[in-house]
Design an enzyme around this catalytic site. Structure first.
Site, PDB file in Angstrom:
ATOM      1  N   GLU A 267      -2.079  -0.288   3.173  1.00 50.21           N
ATOM      2  CA  GLU A 267      -3.572   0.198   3.067  1.00 50.21           C
ATOM      3  C   GLU A 267      -3.607   0.672   4.507  1.00 50.21           C
ATOM      4  OE1 GLU A 267      -5.295   0.186   0.799  1.00 50.21           O
ATOM      5  OE2 GLU A 267      -5.077  -1.135  -0.435  1.00 50.21           O
ATOM      6  N   CYS A 301     -11.773   1.613   7.130  1.00 45.64           N
ATOM      7  CA  CYS A 301     -10.887   2.524   6.781  1.00 45.64           C
ATOM      8  C   CYS A 301     -11.588   3.323   5.834  1.00 45.64           C
ATOM      9  CB  CYS A 301      -9.780   1.743   5.642  1.00 45.64           C
ATOM     10  SG  CYS A 301      -8.860   0.748   6.768  1.00 45.64           S
TER      11      CYS A 301
END
Length: 525
Positions: A267, A301
């Protein structure tokens, strides 16, 4: 409460002290005589506590202990494992306030976001409970008479989890609690910017296992990437290593895991764009863009970093967004009316200033913010003004991810033009469009539309729910965590074939009749 009162309460309620062990390998390793890590709050730069760091010997002990726990844990039926994880979720409820405040204190999230971090762990735990009865495999039709085929999913053993500071507890739970009901145990390397959150989480979770007479679920190694992270990447005993962090570091880790033919779950960076159509609900779009860009001070993110505005509403929307920014309180996240807290450290402030400077040098125009912010009584805190920069999509800085509250604004004329701009960056995590036009919406979510792992319509890029698989494409790494069938990452698929007949037919009509074939004669008789 003021900072000192909050600090005192948090350390007491979370069983933390001024000096803490950052190493758990079945017991907490003594902190004395080890290299120490200072934990300073981004709120005011003050020292919260010290944490001891792991050595290579500690790593080995943690791996061996995780293997031993795995042998016990994997023998328990999955629904029974789910019952233990349900107890973990219930125990976390008791710590929601104190652990939420710890998140605020250590990484600077607002109080409501800190509470949301713990709630996400609770929600993941409850999701995992249901999952423990749904680890399904397919039944497959066999072409052979009196044969049965099916697939089943087995645990892979201890897994390595490396987390970032911005979600210091929740991302661990995405991995560890879901992997737990599959049958795995966890070795955890948290961010060096958030070790106290990891220590508190480890204590609470493992206390539930201890009450049930079980070995611990998770093992903790606060330490340097060169010691712990590199060891995880090269260790064949960890079938899977899950990493959340930068593209640069994730690329190196993935290469090292691949060299041993292991699995990596990545990720990585996000450079998320929001397209705002002339056919949008403007008030909702302003709220969605502002939240996406400002939540967690732009340190998600999924933070909105690029705003792609239709040329017909460009001026009006930008004026409304600037007005919204001007009404946002930036400051001490312990105060309940604060919406934007500090950046995590001095380096993050430096990255923010460098990005603003580069944007201007590349032709961008700062229309709001662009400076650091000094608050009385918090002079050593890491505060910056949320920033809006008019930009062009071909600027190099627009293609980079800066973990800060900076949003680049661009114009578009057609939906095709908007998607070209949107997809022109190397990252591919989250995306959104604000429109009331069903044709634009469907184009956005078609194969010709957003190239991201997450596509949102009439809601912002940030704030994903746990039920959907979380992750992205391109340089974001391709990993999927949390909901849907993301649990399969923590398991190995096994295809089973059972012959319950008296004959041995072969697939594809192959004949292999040993009894009727000529005898095999070896050389020299």
């Amino acid at each position: 409460m003021n900072f000192e009162e909050t600090k005192k309460k948090v350390l007491k309620d979370c069983s933390l002290s001024e000096v803490n062990s950052g190493v758990f390998y079945g017991e907490w390793a003594p902190a004395k005589g080890r290299e120490m890590l200072d934990v300073n709050s981004p709120i005011n730069g003050e020292l919260i506590a010290k944490v001891s760091m792991a050595s290579k010997d500690d790593y080995e002990r943690a791996i061996l202990a995780a293997q031993e726990s795995y042998r016990e844990w994997s023998e328990i039926p999955a629904p029974k494992r789910g019952e233990i994880i349900r107890q973990v979720a219930d125990e976390l409820i008791n710590y929601k306030e104190s652990m939420g405040l710890l998140v605020t204190l250590e990484v600077g999230k607002t109080i409501i976001e800190g509470q949301g971090e713990v709630q996400e762990m609770i929600d993941i735990g409850n999701f995992a409970v249901g999952l423990s009865r749904q680890i399904y495999g397919l039944t497959i039709a066999s072409e052979r008479k009196e044969h049965r085929m099916y697939e089943q999913w087995q645990p892979v053993g201890p897994i390595g989890v490396i987390t970032a500071f911005n979600f210091p507890m929740a991302v661990w739970s995405w991995n560890a609690l879901i992997a737990a009901v599959v049958g795995d145990t966890t070795v955890w390397k948290p961010s060096s910017n958030a070790p106290l959150c990891a220590i508190a989480t480890t204590r609470v979770v493992n206390s539930v296992f201890e009450k049930n007479g079980l070995k611990p679920l998770t093992y903790l190694l606060v330490g340097k990437g060169s010691v712990v992270g590199n060891a995880m990447a090269s260790d064949r005993r960890l079938t899977l290593v899950s990493f959340t962090g930068s593209v640069k570091t994730g690329t190196v880790l993935a290469e090292n895991v691949a060299k041993r033919l292991g699995r990596s779950l990545l990720e990585l960076g996000g450079n998320n764009g929001a397209i705002v159509s002339e056919k949008c609900d403007m008030d909702n779009a302003v709220k969605g863009v502002a939240f996406g860009a400002l939540a967690t001070a732009g340190q998600r993110c999924t933070s909105t970093r690029r705003l792609i505005l239709h040329e017909k509403i460009y001026k009006e929307f930008l004026e409304k967004l600037i007005k919204a920014y001007a009404g946002v309180k930036v400051g001490n996240p312990i105060e309940k009316d604060t919406l934007v807290g500090p950046l995590i450290d001095d380096a993050a402030v430096g990255d923010y200033l460098a990005a603003v400077k580069n944007a201007v040098e590349q032709g961008g125009k700062v229309v709001y913010g662009g400076k650091t912010l000094t608050l009385k009584g918090f002079e050593k805190g890491n505060y910056v003004f949320p920033t809006i920069i008019e930009a062009n999509s071909d600027m190099d800085i627009v293609k980079e991810e800066t973990f800060a509250p900076i949003i680049y604004v661009m114009k578009y004329r057609t939906i095709e033009d908007a998607l070209r701009i949107h997809n022109s960056v190397p990252q591919g995590l989250s995306s959104s469009i604000f429109t009331a036009d069903i044709r634009e919406e469907e184009y956005f979510i078609s194969h010709k539309g957003s190239d991201c792992g997450i596509a949102n319509v009439n809601t912002g890029t940030a704030g994903a729910e746990i039920g959907g698989a979380f992750g992205g494409e391109k340089e974001t790494g391709g990993g999927r965590e949390s909901g849907s069938d993301a649990w399969k990452a923590y398991a190995r698929r096994q295809t089973v074939t059972i012959n319950y007949g008296k004959d041995l037919p072969l697939a594809q009509g192959v004949k292999f009749d040993v009894a009727s074939s000529p005898p095999l004669r070896l050389p020299n008789g």
